[in-house]
Design an enzyme around this catalytic site. Structure first.
Site, PDB file in Angstrom:
ATOM      1  N   GLY A  13      21.504  50.473  67.979  1.00  0.00           N
ATOM      2  CA  GLY A  13      22.503  49.653  68.651  1.00  0.00           C
ATOM      3  C   GLY A  13      22.062  48.233  68.968  1.00  0.00           C
ATOM      4  O   GLY A  13      22.578  47.621  69.905  1.00  0.00           O
ATOM      5  N   ASN A  15      22.778  45.536  67.357  1.00  0.00           N
ATOM      6  CA  ASN A  15      23.950  44.655  67.245  1.00  0.00           C
ATOM      7  C   ASN A  15      24.888  44.823  68.437  1.00  0.00           C
ATOM      8  O   ASN A  15      25.451  43.848  68.937  1.00  0.00           O
ATOM      9  CB  ASN A  15      24.693  44.927  65.932  1.00  0.00           C
ATOM     10  CG  ASN A  15      24.079  44.176  64.771  1.00  0.00           C
ATOM     11  OD1 ASN A  15      24.163  42.958  64.695  1.00  0.00           O
ATOM     12  ND2 ASN A  15      23.412  44.904  63.878  1.00  0.00           N
ATOM     13  N   MET A  91      27.660  54.797  61.136  1.00  0.00           N
ATOM     14  CA  MET A  91      27.313  55.242  59.790  1.00  0.00           C
ATOM     15  C   MET A  91      28.203  56.380  59.279  1.00  0.00           C
ATOM     16  O   MET A  91      27.776  57.181  58.443  1.00  0.00           O
ATOM     17  CB  MET A  91      25.836  55.627  59.734  1.00  0.00           C
ATOM     18  CG  MET A  91      24.893  54.494  60.126  1.00  0.00           C
ATOM     19  SD  MET A  91      25.182  52.916  59.266  1.00  0.00           S
ATOM     20  CE  MET A  91      24.288  53.231  57.752  1.00  0.00           C
ATOM     21  N   LEU A  94      35.099  55.775  57.621  1.00  0.00           N
ATOM     22  CA  LEU A  94      36.391  56.052  58.265  1.00  0.00           C
ATOM     23  C   LEU A  94      37.494  55.987  57.213  1.00  0.00           C
ATOM     24  O   LEU A  94      37.526  55.071  56.395  1.00  0.00           O
ATOM     25  CB  LEU A  94      36.642  55.021  59.373  1.00  0.00           C
ATOM     26  CG  LEU A  94      35.654  55.103  60.538  1.00  0.00           C
ATOM     27  CD1 LEU A  94      35.758  53.861  61.424  1.00  0.00           C
ATOM     28  CD2 LEU A  94      35.883  56.370  61.366  1.00  0.00           C
ATOM     29  N   ASN A 108      33.472  44.806  61.149  1.00  0.00           N
ATOM     30  CA  ASN A 108      32.224  45.520  60.844  1.00  0.00           C
ATOM     31  C   ASN A 108      31.161  44.514  60.455  1.00  0.00           C
ATOM     32  O   ASN A 108      31.471  43.468  59.885  1.00  0.00           O
ATOM     33  CB  ASN A 108      32.476  46.478  59.658  1.00  0.00           C
ATOM     34  CG  ASN A 108      31.226  47.240  59.252  1.00  0.00           C
ATOM     35  OD1 ASN A 108      30.492  47.763  60.096  1.00  0.00           O
ATOM     36  ND2 ASN A 108      30.974  47.310  57.953  1.00  0.00           N
ATOM     37  N   HIS A 110      27.764  44.228  58.037  1.00  0.00           N
ATOM     38  CA  HIS A 110      27.146  44.916  56.905  1.00  0.00           C
ATOM     39  C   HIS A 110      25.932  44.107  56.448  1.00  0.00           C
ATOM     40  O   HIS A 110      26.018  42.877  56.327  1.00  0.00           O
ATOM     41  CB  HIS A 110      28.149  45.051  55.760  1.00  0.00           C
ATOM     42  CG  HIS A 110      27.615  45.834  54.603  1.00  0.00           C
ATOM     43  ND1 HIS A 110      27.452  47.199  54.650  1.00  0.00           N
ATOM     44  CD2 HIS A 110      27.156  45.435  53.392  1.00  0.00           C
ATOM     45  CE1 HIS A 110      26.935  47.614  53.513  1.00  0.00           C
ATOM     46  NE2 HIS A 110      26.741  46.565  52.731  1.00  0.00           N
ATOM     47  N   LEU A 145      35.620  51.025  51.465  1.00  0.00           N
ATOM     48  CA  LEU A 145      34.300  50.887  52.081  1.00  0.00           C
ATOM     49  C   LEU A 145      33.763  49.460  51.931  1.00  0.00           C
ATOM     50  O   LEU A 145      33.666  48.939  50.819  1.00  0.00           O
ATOM     51  CB  LEU A 145      33.320  51.873  51.416  1.00  0.00           C
ATOM     52  CG  LEU A 145      31.903  51.847  51.973  1.00  0.00           C
ATOM     53  CD1 LEU A 145      31.863  52.376  53.396  1.00  0.00           C
ATOM     54  CD2 LEU A 145      30.962  52.641  51.085  1.00  0.00           C
ATOM     55  N   ASP A 146      33.384  48.864  53.082  1.00  0.00           N
ATOM     56  CA  ASP A 146      32.753  47.537  53.112  1.00  0.00           C
ATOM     57  C   ASP A 146      33.562  46.497  52.333  1.00  0.00           C
ATOM     58  O   ASP A 146      33.016  45.615  51.677  1.00  0.00           O
ATOM     59  CB  ASP A 146      31.301  47.616  52.593  1.00  0.00           C
ATOM     60  CG  ASP A 146      30.463  48.544  53.443  1.00  0.00           C
ATOM     61  OD1 ASP A 146      30.719  48.637  54.656  1.00  0.00           O
ATOM     62  OD2 ASP A 146      29.559  49.199  52.887  1.00  0.00           O
TER      63      ASP A 146
HETATM   64  C1  GAR Z   1      22.486  47.022  60.905  1.00  0.00           C
HETATM   65  O1  GAR Z   1      21.608  46.432  59.988  1.00  0.00           O
HETATM   66  C2  GAR Z   1      23.891  47.038  60.342  1.00  0.00           C
HETATM   67  O2  GAR Z   1      24.201  45.918  59.588  1.00  0.00           O
HETATM   68  C3  GAR Z   1      23.841  48.268  59.490  1.00  0.00           C
HETATM   69  O3  GAR Z   1      23.112  49.211  60.240  1.00  0.00           O
HETATM   70  C4  GAR Z   1      22.188  48.519  61.078  1.00  0.00           C
HETATM   71  C5  GAR Z   1      22.416  48.982  62.495  1.00  0.00           C
HETATM   72  O4  GAR Z   1      21.417  48.460  63.329  1.00  0.00           O
HETATM   73  N1  GAR Z   1      25.152  48.755  59.181  1.00  0.00           N
HETATM   74  C6  GAR Z   1      25.455  49.358  58.038  1.00  0.00           C
HETATM   75  O5  GAR Z   1      24.647  49.570  57.162  1.00  0.00           O
HETATM   76  C7  GAR Z   1      26.899  49.778  57.939  1.00  0.00           C
HETATM   77  N2  GAR Z   1      27.238  50.048  56.582  1.00  0.00           N
HETATM   78  P1  GAR Z   1      21.638  48.467  64.910  1.00  0.00           P
HETATM   79  O6  GAR Z   1      22.008  49.894  65.315  1.00  0.00           O
HETATM   80  O7  GAR Z   1      20.287  48.079  65.438  1.00  0.00           O
HETATM   81  O8  GAR Z   1      22.716  47.491  65.236  1.00  0.00           O
END
Ligand code: GAR
Length: 196
Positions: A13, A15, A91, A94, A108, A110, A145-146
């Site tokens: 978490g 971000n 992760m 949806l 989101n 990515h 997706l994305d």
């Molecule tokens: C981040 O790098 C985010 O961009 C990625 O997961 C990580 C979460 O880190 N998201 C994806 O890959 C979604 N497809 P965090 O929990 O430290 O924010």
């Protein structure tokens, strides 16, 4: 005006923390709930420690029944009356059933320069492709997706000796700058692409 933000996490978490840290003072929005599919996620523990409402809906009992999982997510979410959703390392894919009602109200982050490298292992894929530039993207969420309109991107140089881990670490620093900056703009209706 958007003022209640739900943040979805699955892991540490970082971000989410960057978004919450920015939603202070004159920011138009505040976090109203942190939602996870993972009771053990660091993000959920941190939110609880900081007095933020949390909801956990474990996806595992639902198996392949995504519709039921998403129905439960919706029930949990609706207890908090959010105006929008920020996916921040959530992760689970949806489906359209969940995403469509949130059209224009879900974003989101990515870890790639979309449209390159949707899905997983983005840093290894950028390295394997010999990319000289890599980075991260914030985009509106659609049922693909994305996919979805890009709201902001931040780039880093790929340097000699980089590994997926070193790239991930440098991209994450950019994520923590980009996501709050895009959210601030999005809350007041700005959807042009931000380059940071
Ligand atoms: C981040 O790098 C985010 O961009 C990625 O997961 C990580 C979460 O880190 N998201 C994806 O890959 C979604 N497809 P965090 O929990 O430290 O924010």
């Amino acid at each position: 005006m958007i003022n209640r933000v739900a943040i979805f996490v699955s892991g540490g978490g970082s971000n989410m923390k960057a978004l919450v840290a920015d939603m202070q003072a004159d920011h138009p929005a505040r976090v109203c709930v942190v939602v996870s599919n993972n009771e053990d996620s660091g993000g959920i523990a941190w939110a609880r420690e900081h007095g933020i409402a949390t909801e956990v809906v474990d996806h595992r009992p639902y198996g392949d029944d995504r519709a039921s999982f998403e129905a439960e997510l919706t029930t949990a979410l609706n207890r908090h009356g959010p105006d929008m959703i920020c996916l921040a390392g959530f992760m689970r894919v949806l489906t359209a059933g969940f995403v469509t009602p949130w059209h224009g109200k879900m974003i989101n982050i990515h870890p790639s320069l979309l449209p390159k490298y949707t899905g997983l292992h983005t840093h290894a894929r950028a390295l394997n492709a010999g990319d000289k530039i890599h980075g991260c993207t914030v985009h509106e969420v659609t049922a693909l997706l994305d996919d979805g309109p890009i709201l902001g991107q931040s780039k880093i140089d790929v340097v000699m000796g980089d590994t997926p881990d070193t790239l991930a670490a440098r991209v994450l620093v950019q994520e923590h700058r980009l996501y709050p900056a895009v959210l601030r703009r999005y809350c007041v209706g700005i959807t042009s692409v931000l380059h940071l």
